[in-house]
Scaffold this motif. Structure first.
Motif, PDB file in Angstrom:
ATOM      1  N   ARG A  61       0.799  -1.286   0.028  1.00  0.00           N
ATOM      2  CA  ARG A  61      -0.077   0.054  -0.019  1.00  0.00           C
ATOM      3  C   ARG A  61       0.942   1.252   0.037  1.00  0.00           C
ATOM      4  O   ARG A  61       2.256   1.396   0.322  1.00  0.00           O
ATOM      5  N   ARG A 106     -15.143   2.967   2.347  1.00  0.00           N
ATOM      6  CA  ARG A 106     -13.984   2.143   2.540  1.00  0.00           C
ATOM      7  C   ARG A 106     -12.841   2.716   2.205  1.00  0.00           C
ATOM      8  O   ARG A 106     -11.825   2.340   2.742  1.00  0.00           O
ATOM      9  N   GLN A 107     -12.842   3.483   1.171  1.00  0.00           N
ATOM     10  CA  GLN A 107     -11.839   4.314   0.620  1.00  0.00           C
ATOM     11  C   GLN A 107     -11.080   4.803   1.855  1.00  0.00           C
ATOM     12  O   GLN A 107      -9.726   5.014   1.876  1.00  0.00           O
ATOM     13  N   GLU A 123      -9.257   2.918   4.244  1.00  0.00           N
ATOM     14  CA  GLU A 123      -7.988   2.664   4.169  1.00  0.00           C
ATOM     15  C   GLU A 123      -7.028   3.698   3.824  1.00  0.00           C
ATOM     16  O   GLU A 123      -5.719   3.681   4.361  1.00  0.00           O
ATOM     17  N   THR A 153      -3.292   3.792   6.158  1.00  0.00           N
ATOM     18  CA  THR A 153      -2.015   4.084   5.605  1.00  0.00           C
ATOM     19  C   THR A 153      -1.373   5.508   5.678  1.00  0.00           C
ATOM     20  O   THR A 153      -0.092   5.437   5.749  1.00  0.00           O
ATOM     21  N   ALA A 212      -4.913  -2.067  10.705  1.00  0.00           N
ATOM     22  CA  ALA A 212      -6.356  -2.552   9.937  1.00  0.00           C
ATOM     23  C   ALA A 212      -7.315  -2.770  11.105  1.00  0.00           C
ATOM     24  O   ALA A 212      -8.490  -2.442  10.617  1.00  0.00           O
TER      25      ALA A 212
END
Length: 530
Positions: free
Chosen positions: A77, A412-413, A416, A420, A427
């Motif tokens: 990622r 969801r984006q 994430e 990151t 997570a």
């Protein structure tokens, strides 16, 4: 290849595990899981299991410790550059501290590292569904001899499952009170100290007027060493896909450093933490926050050690109850609650999108381009994330999360991105915090209402608005605040859902009274600059 020794200088040594961190019942479960397993089987520590609550357990003191730097995992990622630095620095410091007991493997994959070990390893439960499935596969294939319960949180997962399964309905507040009782924290017998469980209403002070900073002593700051310099050089050579700026390390990466940071917070900053924990100051990004989220999430500092230290400060009169209770609620309450809900909600939780939000994250957002936005609060917050990979919980929730909720960014984006782009993002942390708390994408399983707010809230709880080109009191026009206008656009878009919620129904009624609603909706439908 395996690298047993770096020949680098390190200033701290690994202390033993905190007393009482592992409940007797959990120790029994670990012993049962190890029954029949080679007592010398190596212990594989993941990058967020680096503290003595794992490698310092009595069941592991004779084991070799296996650490793995997987180049494939590092490239998986687009992580913040400083997050990668912290993770590698923490693993390499532990490798150095444990001496010949540890072996650091630098391989492309985890399987390659296990092949180098050449015998089955034992491992504690990983902290994500994906990693848990991977370890289960390794266990079936005989590469992992035993999977043990995690020991880096106060409440074992099995105990939460028992508690949640016995309740028809539960909330963070009921969980928090149960935690206080179970671990006897801030209790006088069976009653909370001071007669009140939650002092949140006492901890909502606005930023002090006429001041640029809160004026508390600086937090503990680490000093980089040879290991950090080697990490930086190696990251430069790897040319990984990263975001954010490089810079001096700002967070603890050893148990000794974590305890130093905890002592500094408790002795010099805790007293001012509570009243201003929800305030934001542009000139003082850390304010009185502890900066312990990174060592907590790397497994370096046990939560019970931190809350005991805070409670001691209250008992000896050096910190007020409202500040200590606020800190305890964050660590023993909210953080533990999020951890357990991640597992309780299941692996499909992150796919929830009950509000139908489908706007892709804009490039200026994913690239942390603070210069691309004019709203002072957004610009300052993105700048902080770019520079350090960290801002405290109110900029995350009420600036970044609030903006994303209003604009319908895909949850969801967004989850994430938080995982990151933040140095303390892992997570398990983000799905409940983002999908549930921030974006209300789970339909209310975690929070009873969406955390949407207009410019008036930001004007009250931050000092950003006084230097902003937008006016928080203006809805329509050239200087209309994107948060104020965006709030009413959000209310209009979800008016049916919000009308059915007794906590948000009034906002819908107020929206219908706005004389400029049509102009506002037209304006926001075409806004592409913030």
């Amino acid at each position: 290849m395996a690298n047993r020794r770096h020949g680098e200088q390190c200033r701290t040594c690994a202390p033993g595990p905190p007393s009482g961190a592992v409940p007797e019942a959990l120790g029994t479960r670990i012993d049962e899981a190890l029954d029949g397993v080679d007592p010398a089987a190596p212990l594989w520590c993941f990058a967020d299991q680096l503290g003595p609550a794992i490698h310092g357990l009595a069941q592991h003191t004779e084991r070799e410790v296996v650490l793995v730097e997987s180049s494939r995992a590092l490239r998986r990622r687009r992580y913040h550059r400083q997050k990668l630095h912290l993770v590698l620095s923490a693993m390499r410091h532990l490798d150095y501290e444990l001496g010949d007991r540890a072996t650091l493997h630098r391989t492309a994959t985890y399987r390659e590292a296990l092949a180098e070990v050449g015998r089955p390893v034992v491992v504690h439960e990983p902290t994500s569904w994906a990693a848990a499935r991977f370890v289960a596969d390794l266990h079936e294939q005989g590469l992992v001899a035993a999977v043990l319960p995690t020991t880096t949180f106060a409440l074992p997962r099995a105990d939460f499952a028992d508690w949640a399964g016995a309740a028809s309905r539960f909330t963070m507040e009921t969980f928090y009170r149960a935690q206080r009782r179970r671990f006897d924290v801030l209790m006088d017998g069976d009653q909370p100290v001071g007669g009140t469980w939650n002092l949140d209403r006492s901890n909502r002070e606005r930023p002090p007027k006429g001041r640029r900073t809160l004026g508390v002593p600086e937090p503990w700051w680490p000093q980089e060493d040879d290991i950090d310099r080697r990490v930086r050089s190696d990251l430069d050579a790897m040319d990984l896909p990263t975001v954010g700026g490089d810079g001096p390390r700002r967070f603890a990466v050893t148990s000794g450093e974590a305890r130093a940071a905890l002592r500094r917070f408790v002795d010099h900053r805790l007293e001012q933490f509570g009243p201003y924990e929800d305030a934001v100051m542009a000139g003082d990004p850390t304010m009185a926050h502890s900066l312990l989220s990174v060592p907590f999430n790397l497994g370096l500092l046990h939560p019970l050690e931190a809350v005991r230290a805070a409670e001691h400060a209250y008992r000896d009169g050096t910190a007020s109850l409202r500040s200590v209770e606020g800190f305890v609620r964050q660590i023993l309450g909210w953080r533990e609650y999020i951890w357990h809900l991640y597992w309780h909600f299941g692996p499909d939780y992150e796919a929830h999108n009950e509000l139908g939000a489908d706007t892709p994250l804009p490039d200026w957002w994913t690239g942390l381009d603070a210069d691309a936005v004019r709203a002072a609060c957004l610009s300052h917050t993105l700048s902080g994330v770019h520079e350090t990979g960290w801002v405290h919980h109110i900029p995350r929730l009420m600036i970044l999360g609030n903006h994303a909720l209003q604009r319908g960014y895909h949850p969801r984006q967004l989850s994430e991105w938080f995982a990151t782009s933040f140095v303390d993002g892992f997570a398990w942390v983000m799905p409940p915090n983002v999908i549930g708390m921030s974006q209300h994408a789970d339909g209310g399983r975690l929070a009873t209402k969406p955390y949407a707010a207009g410019g008036a809230y930001l004007d009250r709880m931050t000092d950003h608005c006084r230097e902003c080109v937008f006016d928080p009191s203006v809805r329509v026009g050239e200087n209309a605040c994107p948060f104020t206008a965006g709030y009413w656009q959000f209310v209009h878009r979800h008016r049916e859902l919000l009308s059915a919620n007794h906590r948000t129904g009034r906002a819908v009624a107020q929206m219908h009274k706005l004389p400029d609603l049509d102009a506002l909706l037209e304006q926001e439908a075409h806004r592409d600059r913030f």
